[in-house]
Every structure is written in structure tokens, then in C-alpha cells.
Design a protein around this motif. Structure first.
Motif, PDB file in Angstrom:
ATOM      1  N   PHE A 146      40.758  82.327   5.157  1.00  0.00           N
ATOM      2  CA  PHE A 146      41.418  82.482   3.865  1.00  0.00           C
ATOM      3  C   PHE A 146      41.437  83.930   3.399  1.00  0.00           C
ATOM      4  CE2 PHE A 146      37.291  80.502   3.420  1.00  0.00           C
ATOM      5  CZ  PHE A 146      36.592  81.467   2.741  1.00  0.00           C
ATOM      6  N   PRO A 150      46.076  85.640   3.633  1.00  0.00           N
ATOM      7  CA  PRO A 150      46.858  86.435   2.661  1.00  0.00           C
ATOM      8  C   PRO A 150      47.126  87.861   3.123  1.00  0.00           C
ATOM      9  CG  PRO A 150      44.725  85.784   1.726  1.00  0.00           C
ATOM     10  CD  PRO A 150      44.827  85.127   3.047  1.00  0.00           C
ATOM     11  N   PHE A 248      44.081  73.284   7.019  1.00  0.00           N
ATOM     12  CA  PHE A 248      44.147  73.002   5.580  1.00  0.00           C
ATOM     13  C   PHE A 248      44.412  74.294   4.816  1.00  0.00           C
ATOM     14  CE2 PHE A 248      41.735  68.832   4.712  1.00  0.00           C
ATOM     15  CZ  PHE A 248      42.414  68.238   5.740  1.00  0.00           C
ATOM     16  N   VAL A 249      43.571  75.303   5.136  1.00  0.00           N
ATOM     17  CA  VAL A 249      43.654  76.553   4.383  1.00  0.00           C
ATOM     18  C   VAL A 249      45.010  77.219   4.591  1.00  0.00           C
ATOM     19  CG1 VAL A 249      42.719  78.869   4.194  1.00  0.00           C
ATOM     20  CG2 VAL A 249      41.182  76.935   4.327  1.00  0.00           C
ATOM     21  N   PHE A 252      47.833  75.683   2.801  1.00  0.00           N
ATOM     22  CA  PHE A 252      47.876  76.003   1.385  1.00  0.00           C
ATOM     23  C   PHE A 252      48.430  77.399   1.155  1.00  0.00           C
ATOM     24  CE2 PHE A 252      45.780  72.195   0.506  1.00  0.00           C
ATOM     25  CZ  PHE A 252      45.858  71.982  -0.857  1.00  0.00           C
ATOM     26  N   VAL A 253      47.961  78.363   1.956  1.00  0.00           N
ATOM     27  CA  VAL A 253      48.382  79.740   1.735  1.00  0.00           C
ATOM     28  C   VAL A 253      49.885  79.892   1.989  1.00  0.00           C
ATOM     29  CG1 VAL A 253      48.145  82.107   2.543  1.00  0.00           C
ATOM     30  CG2 VAL A 253      46.128  80.692   2.258  1.00  0.00           C
TER      31      VAL A 253
END
Lengths: 308, 312
Positions: A146, A150, A248-249, A252-253
Motif C-alpha cells: 500500500f 500509490p 485486496f489492497v 482498492f488503490v
């Protein structure tokens, strides 16, 4: 134990494991506080009763459980509470290609990067290249997905505009998502490969090969590699389990409509059937990958026996 | 030069003063001390733990949840204005609500470290007991107990944790009990393997023939002999657990605002990384540095406690 015997044993075990998982999820869902029909606005009592009757939630708990098991046997995961008008089978059929593409491409990238780096570092052990590569690998492990996600999105998406930063249909954001996962697992696999290659290179048969005058490259790739890759293969089973968390992460990002997004939303909305469906999918994946990785290990090292 | 009396003539040790061998722990400590990287990591971790646990109690630090509207989004290097922070430690700037980033990182670190250590100790307790009992009793019990572990291995852990933390609220204690309860499997396997090979050795036979009970044998003789392996695996479990907590907080399922953990701080930073990169950079630095040193320490401990497996 013969391979057929082994596979059938593991299959029986997997069916039992799935049964346990279904039972645990079912009762966990029903005994947990909250229910699928809670909304910000209070829904009138009789409407809730109607909905409960529609989804079969008005029957005694154990009857519900049996009906649920019977439906599962024929592959019917039920209607989704949260996605009106969709069955869980449809929701999963739509979303699993997303997660599968990110996850498999990520894992593939990790193998393509990690194994060569590990072998290379082992071949040049304790050199500057080795230390450099291994520090990089450690950095890759310690920077969680995570953080990487980004940053990649910012650099390659917003600054360089090579890829889209979000979305699935006609979007290239999944490349960044796979790359994020790939970097983390490549780092882990590189460290693992280096360690096990060194274990192999320190063994007597390598010295024998050197004494015979076998070329260093042949020793590395033909002799040591087969044994050295074994722990990596063993790691692929558990890797898949943790890959689920990673997807999952990144889902989402990069806002990808995969299983992970659906699952987290299903848990918050108490979408019982969708929770159960995704749990079954994940558990089956883990069981299959563990079996494959066990079989591959025996294939790589015939001295190893298939143990149940 | 005064000669030491024992150096030249190695007299047979008197029966009441038997020559002391160095213990495994002392040997390991010596080897660890030679490993500069591991020692640096150890000191760094100690400093980090002390800072996160003690500093917030001193009046130097701003309240992590208090907002100062006129101090919004101050970067660490944009303090040219005469804005004075409410504390000396307003050094890493403030976030979009005017909260002190440094203070939030320390408080978040306390949560992350607490979850890391407590969840690890939960998994340690369950795993060691389970593995030791299975290995010691052996036979059918062992087979059944290990079958259970096999089945649990197929459970998608993260998913169970997500379900549990969502269903039963976001209490912190639940978070580490949940994480600990799903992280004990590997520990159980490792301890069982060790106990299986230890229990065939003479000293256990001797203990049994002296009439020691099973519990005494397990706790006094078997578990202490597996401590090396347990310590090494523990240092590897702590970062795994912290990562899990961070993933949960990142997904919005862990620590709830206004409280923070490193995971939730990184999440906040990631959301605003364009407008204010320092929100992402500083928490990530703390988190990564801690994981870094835990990994180095784990590697160092493995080499120190088990010289045979040390990688060159």
C-alpha cells in the motif's frame, strides 16, 4: 504412496476442509451482530419480514444450513443480498477475472524477476552486486504494497501518463496493480532463491561437479538450480494465500472491481451469500495451489516422498 | 606480568566448582554482538519502542487528535511563516486538519507496535503449547491435531480476520486476538517438529525415569530447548503481524479515526500524496524502518542461535 492415491487423499481432505469452512462462515455470519437488512433509514417491520421470507431467512437456523449445503452441492451459491438482481455466481463470474489477472500477472512477474535475481546474487555471493541486489530486495519486502501502489500510480500514471490510474473496462490500471504485487513478491522470491541456491552450492555434489571440470554455468543451471528452486515452489502455495491480501489492497488503490472489493463490501453489508461464495473461491484456490506446489516439489526432488 | 594460576596448569575441576561451559544464550549473545547490522537494528528498535511509548506522555508533544485550523498542511520545510506550532515537536509539519504529524506517527506507532507484539505473543502461546503437546503425546492425538492445522492452513486468514473485526466492532484487543489466533499455525508446526526429535533423546528418558510428570517435562525440558527456534520465528512473526494490521487499517477495518496506526496514517497519506507528499513519506519511513530492523534482527538472531544454518 502413489501419486493417484496421494491426490485422492488430498481431494478428500480438501472436501472436508471446504465443508468446515462453509460451516464456520455460515454460523459466524448468523451469530454475528447486525443483519443484511439494516439501512440508514429504518425499514418497516413487515417489509423486513417479507425480505427474510424471500431469501429463506425466516426458517429455523438448522434448516437454513441444510438448504444452504444442498444448494452448494449443485453449485448454487444463492442470490446476493447486496447486489440486487444478481446471483452470487454471477457476481463472482464477473469479478474473478479481474483478481485472477492481477494476481497471476503479479506472481508471474515476481517469478520472472525474483528467480533470476536470486540465482545471480547467489552466483556472485558476497560481492558488491550481491549486497546491492539483496538490499533492494529487502527494501521491496519492507515497503508494503500500500506504499508501493500509490507511488507507482503517481509516477507512471499521473506524471508519465504511461498507464491509467484507475478503472477496469478499457483501462490499463491493472498493469500497475500487477506490477505492485510483482515487486513485493519478486523481492521475497529473490531472497528465498539466493538462500536455497547457496545451500545447494555448498553441497558435496557441486564440489564433485567442479572437480570433474563442469563449467560454472552448467553447475549453476543444470545441477544447483533444480534443488535450489524447490523452496520457491514450496513457497508458491502460501504465497497465493497472502497474494489475496495484496490484491485486496491494489484493487482498492486502483479501483478495480475484483473479488477483494466485493468481499470487503459484502462483509460490511452482511451479504451472507456473497461472503460465503468468495470464501469458498479463496479456500479452493489455496487448496489447489498447495496441492500443485506439493506435487511439483516431488517432481523436482524425487527423493522426497508424498506424505499425507 | 602476573601469571594467572589456572592458565598454565589445567587442574581437574573441583567437584563443587565444576568448570562452567558457556550457555547457549551467552554464546548466541556474543555472536549477535559481532553482527553490527543486527545490533544497530536492536538499538534502533529499542529507541523506537521507547519513543513511541514514553514520548507521548511528556508535555512536549501535541495532542495527536487535536486540530489546529490555522496550521493546516504545513510541510516540514515551509515554516518560513511566523506560525508557531503548539509544541516543540511540530517538526514534521501538520496534516490537512492541522494535526501534528510527528505526534500522530508516535501514537500510531504505539498502536502498531502493540498490535505487533501482543498478537505475536498470542500466536506464540497458542502455537508453542499446541505444537509441544502434539509432538510430546504423539500417535493418534498428534495425527489428529496436525490434521486440524492442515485444514486451518487452507482457511483464507485475512478473510477470517476481516469478517471477525467487522462483525465484532473495531476494539483493539479484538484485532490482536484475531490476528494472533490465525498466525499460530506455522509456530505449532515448527515446535512440534523440534519436540518430536527432542523427546527421543536421553535427557527426556532420564526425566521420565526420575518420575517427572508430563507437564513438567513439557514446560521444564522440552520448551526451553526449542527457545532458539521460537525466538527466531517470533522476530519474523512481528513484522508479518504489523503488516496484517496495516492492511486492515488501510482497508478501513482496523483502527478507527480519529485514532491512528501506521497503516491508517499511510492510507491517509496515500489519499493526499499529490497535494502533500510528506503525509505519505513520514509514516512510511517509520513503518519501513521498523520492519527493516525487525528483519535484520531476525536474520542476525537466526545466525546467532543456530550457527549451522548461517548463510555465508
Amino acid at each position: 504412496m502413489s501419486t493417484a492415491h496421494f491426490i485422492s487423499y488430498r481431494f478428500a481432505q480438501a472436501v472436508f476442509a471446504l465443508f468446515c469452512i462453509v460451516t464456520i462462515t455460515f454460523f459466524l455470519n448468523r451469530f454475528a451482530p447486525g443483519n443484511p437488512f439494516l439501512d440508514e433509514k429504518a425499514i418497516p417491520e413487515h417489509l423486513v419480514d417479507n425480505m427474510k421470507a424471500y431469501y429463506g431467512l425466516d426458517k429455523p437456523l438448522f434448516t437454513q444450513y441444510l438448504v444452504n449445503l444442498k444448494n452448494l452441492l449443485v453449485g448454487d451459491l444463492g442470490a446476493s443480498f447486496g447486489n440486487k438482481g444478481y446471483t452470487v455466481n454471477e457476481v463472482i463470474a464477473q469479478s474473478w477475472p479481474v483478481s485472477a489477472r492481477i494476481g497471476l500477472c503479479g506472481l508471474g512477474l515476481a517469478l520472472l524477476l525474483g528467480v533470476p535475481i536470486g540465482v545471480f546474487a547467489a552466483a556472485h555471493r558476497n560481492s558488491r552486486i550481491d549486497y546491492g541486489l539483496m538490499s533492494l530486495a529487502l527494501l521491496g519486502i519492507c515497503l508494503p504494497t500500500f506504499v508501493i501502489a500509490p507511488i507507482l500510480g503517481n509516477i507512471f500514471g499521473l506524471r508519465l501518463k504511461w498507464f491509467d490510474v484507475a478503472g477496469w473496462e478499457g483501462s490499463s490500471a491493472w498493469v500497475l496493480a500487477s506490477a505492485t504485487l510483482g515487486i513485493y513478491y519478486a523481492a521475497y522470491i529473490a531472497r528465498l532463491t539466493r538462500g536455497s541456491m547457496l545451500d545447494q552450492l555448498n553441497q558435496d555434489y557441486i564440489r564433485t561437479a567442479q572437480a570433474k571440470g563442469v563449467s560454472p554455468n552448467k553447475i549453476l543451471f543444470k545441477h544447483a538450480f533444480r534443488g535450489g528452486i524447490s523452496p520457491v515452489v514450496a513457497y508458491l502455495g502460501p504465497a497465493l494465500a497472502s497474494l489475496i491480501g495484496g490484491t485486496f489492497v491494489v484493487e482498492f488503490v486502483f479501483n478495480l472491481p475484483g473479488l477483494g472489493q466485493h468481499f470487503v463490501r459484502a462483509v460490511t453489508n452482511r451479504d451472507y451469500t456473497l461472503i460465503q461464495g468468495t470464501v469458498i473461491v479463496f479456500a479452493t484456490l489455496i487448496l489447489v495451489f498447495n496441492l500443485l506446489s506439493d506435487l511439483a516439489q516431488v517432481w523436482l526432488d524425487p527423493r522426497r516422498k508424498l506424505k499425507t | 606480568m602476573p601469571s594467572t594460576p589456572t592458565a598454565s596448569t589445567p587442574a581437574p575441576p573441583a567437584p563443587d566448582r565444576v568448570e562452567k561451559g558457556t550457555s547457549l544464550g551467552r554464546d548466541a549473545w556474543h555472536r549477535l554482538r559481532k553482527n553490527k547490522l543486527a545490533m544497530c537494528s536492536l538499538w534502533f528498535l529499542l529507541a523506537m519502542v521507547l519513543t513511541c511509548y514514553l514520548l507521548p506522555f511528556l508535555p512536549l508533544i501535541a495532542d495527536p487528535n487535536k486540530t489546529y485550523p490555522d496550521l493546516k498542511s504545513l510541510g516540514p520545510f515551509t515554516t518560513g511563516e511566523s506560525v508557531k506550532g503548539p509544541s516543540v515537536f511540530y517538526s514534521l509539519g501538520s496534516d490537512y486538519l492541522g494535526r501534528d504529524i510527528f505526534s500522530r506517527i508516535l501514537h500510531g506507532g504505539r498502536v502498531s507496535l502493540t498490535v505487533g507484539f501482543l498478537a505475536t505473543s498470542v500466536s506464540l502461546t497458542i502455537g508453542v503449547l499446541y505444537g509441544a503437546i502434539a509432538g510430546f503425546v504423539g500417535g493418534r492425538t498428534d495425527a489428529a491435531m496436525m490434521r486440524v492445522v492442515d485444514i486451518l492452513y487452507a482457511l483464507p486468514f485475512l478473510i477470517i480476520v476481516i469478517i471477525l473485526t467487522t462483525y465484532f466492532g473495531n476494539q483493539l484487543w479484538l484485532l490482536f486476538v484475531c490476528i494472533g489466533a490465525v498466525e499460530w499455525l506455522t509456530m505449532a508446526r515448527i515446535v512440534r517438529g523440534q519436540v518430536l526429535s527432542l523427546k527421543k533423546q536421553e535427557f527426556i528418558e532420564a526425566a521420565q525415569s526420575l518420575g517427572l510428570g508430563n507437564a513438567a517435562i513439557i514446560f521444564r525440558h522440552l520448551i526451553p530447548n526449542t527457545v532458539g527456534t521460537i525466538i527466531v520465528y517470533t522476530t519474523l512473526t512481528v513484522p508479518a503481524v504489523m503488516r496484517l494490521e496495516a492492511i486492515l487499517s488501510f482497508l478501513g477495518l482496523g483502527v478507527q479515526p480519529p485514532h491512528a496506526s501506521w497503516g491508517s496514517l499511510i492510507k491517509e497519506g496515500a489519499d493526499r500524496m499529490i497535494s502533500d507528499p510528506s503525509l505519505l513519506v513520514f509514516p512510511s519511513l517509520f513503518f519501513a524502518a521498523t520492519l527493516f530492523s525487525l528483519n535484520f534482527l531476525g536474520d542476525g538472531l537466526r545466525d546467532a542461535l543456530d550457527p549451522k544454518t548461517s548463510k555465508d
